[in-house]
Design a protein around this motif. Structure first.
Motif, PDB file in Angstrom:
ATOM      1  N   ALA A   1       0.831  -1.207   0.000  1.00 16.69           N
ATOM      2  CA  ALA A   1       0.000   0.000   0.000  1.00 16.69           C
ATOM      3  C   ALA A   1       0.864   1.255   0.000  1.00 16.69           C
ATOM      4  O   ALA A   1       0.543   2.243  -0.677  1.00 16.69           O
ATOM      5  CB  ALA A   1      -0.927  -0.016   1.221  1.00 16.69           C
TER       6      ALA A   1
ATOM      7  N   GLN B   1       0.988   4.117  -2.898  1.00 19.94           N
ATOM      8  CA  GLN B   1       0.742   5.518  -2.558  1.00 19.94           C
ATOM      9  C   GLN B   1       1.860   6.415  -3.091  1.00 19.94           C
ATOM     10  O   GLN B   1       1.609   7.484  -3.654  1.00 19.94           O
ATOM     11  CB  GLN B   1       0.618   5.674  -1.046  1.00 19.94           C
TER      12      GLN B   1
ATOM     13  N   ARG C   1      -3.353   2.959  -7.275  1.00 20.16           N
ATOM     14  CA  ARG C   1      -3.987   2.069  -6.308  1.00 20.16           C
ATOM     15  C   ARG C   1      -3.320   0.689  -6.389  1.00 20.16           C
ATOM     16  O   ARG C   1      -2.803   0.290  -7.442  1.00 20.16           O
ATOM     17  CB  ARG C   1      -5.486   1.935  -6.568  1.00 20.16           C
TER      18      ARG C   1
END
Length: 265
Positions: free
Chosen positions: A74, A78, A83
């Motif tokens: 994640a 970022q 995504r």
């Protein structure tokens, strides 16, 4: 040294027309990196097995993913401005899925020469090695491979990964029990249907924290040396260099420590 040899290899591939990681061409007519495709579609696809805590876990009841490498995926997405989509895979199909179903593999993947034949690795982020985990009352019995490799000893493994490879290479007299579900494999040891499992020291520490009945056997002095890294399609130096730079920053700006401390202490 790696970059020098990699650059020479890419020149040769370009001359011969064998751009293995090419997924099209850029505006100059050269090979297009998968990094460009990730940015274009706004999504990075990450293959993960979901069965190797504390690195990756897919809860069968809720369908939720968790683990060190899921949180790091994640963060990677970022910082890339896209995504992250997690793509389920298995240890047996990981190399086939890489580059076909996903852009990279994350989830406690050990660096091996066999895997390096078919893919690139990022810089390593964790040192590890194979060591036993067993019921605490048996810890004294399984200190060495000679003690483990005895008739009547049942060593349980999950098929398709480095644990199975290690067991097959080193256990000739003990019985190797192949258990298909790595999420329930430690319950087999707790229940007495297997005597021990030899797996990565990081996993033995984690499982011993979750199950007081189990003890990690000398996790600070494992039988082998190995490292964890992220798996990338072979030939794509551009993507590899970006992932290496992201990982370098995460290891030094507090991100890696912040994510791993709740899991590993």
């Amino acid at each position: 040294m790696r970059s020098k040899f990699a650059a020479a290899g890419l020149v040769l591939l370009a001359v011969l027309g064998f751009g293995t990681a090419s997924a099209g061409t850029d505006s100059s007519g050269g090979p297009r990196s998968r990094l460009d495709l990730v940015l274009q579609r706004g999504e990075v696809k990450v293959c993960s097995t979901g069965d190797y805590r504390p690195f990756t876990y897919l809860d069968p009841a809720t369908g939720q993913w968790s683990g060190i490498d899921l949180e790091l995926a994640a963060d990677l997405a970022q910082r890339l401005g896209v995504r992250a989509t997690i793509v389920p895979t298995t240890w047996k199909t990981l190399m086939d899925d890489l580059g076909r179903k996903c852009d990279l593999g994350m989830g406690g993947i050990s660096v091996t020469l066999d895997r390096a034949k078919a893919g690139f690795f990022s810089e390593p982020y964790l040192r590890d090695g194979k060591t036993p985990i067993t019921r605490c009352e048996n810890a004294g019995r399984f200190q060495t491979l000679a003690q483990i490799d005895q008739p009547g000893v049942r060593a349980i493994v999950n098929p398709g990964g480095t644990n199975e490879q290690f067991a097959d290479a080193n256990l000739k007299q003990a019985t190797i029990v192949r258990h298909p579900d790595n999420n329930t494999i430690f319950q087999e040891v707790i229940a007495g249907r297997a005597d021990l499992m030899i797996t990565d020291a990081t996993e033995t520490r984690w499982q011993a924290k979750q199950h007081p009945e189990l003890c990690a056997v000398h996790p600070d002095q494992p039988f082998t040396f190995s490292e964890k890294a992220y798996l990338l399609p072979r030939g794509d130096v551009v993507l590899q260099e970006w992932v290496d730079q992201w990982l370098h920053l995460a290891l030094n700006d507090g991100t890696f420590t912040r994510i791993t401390t709740p899991w590993l202490g």
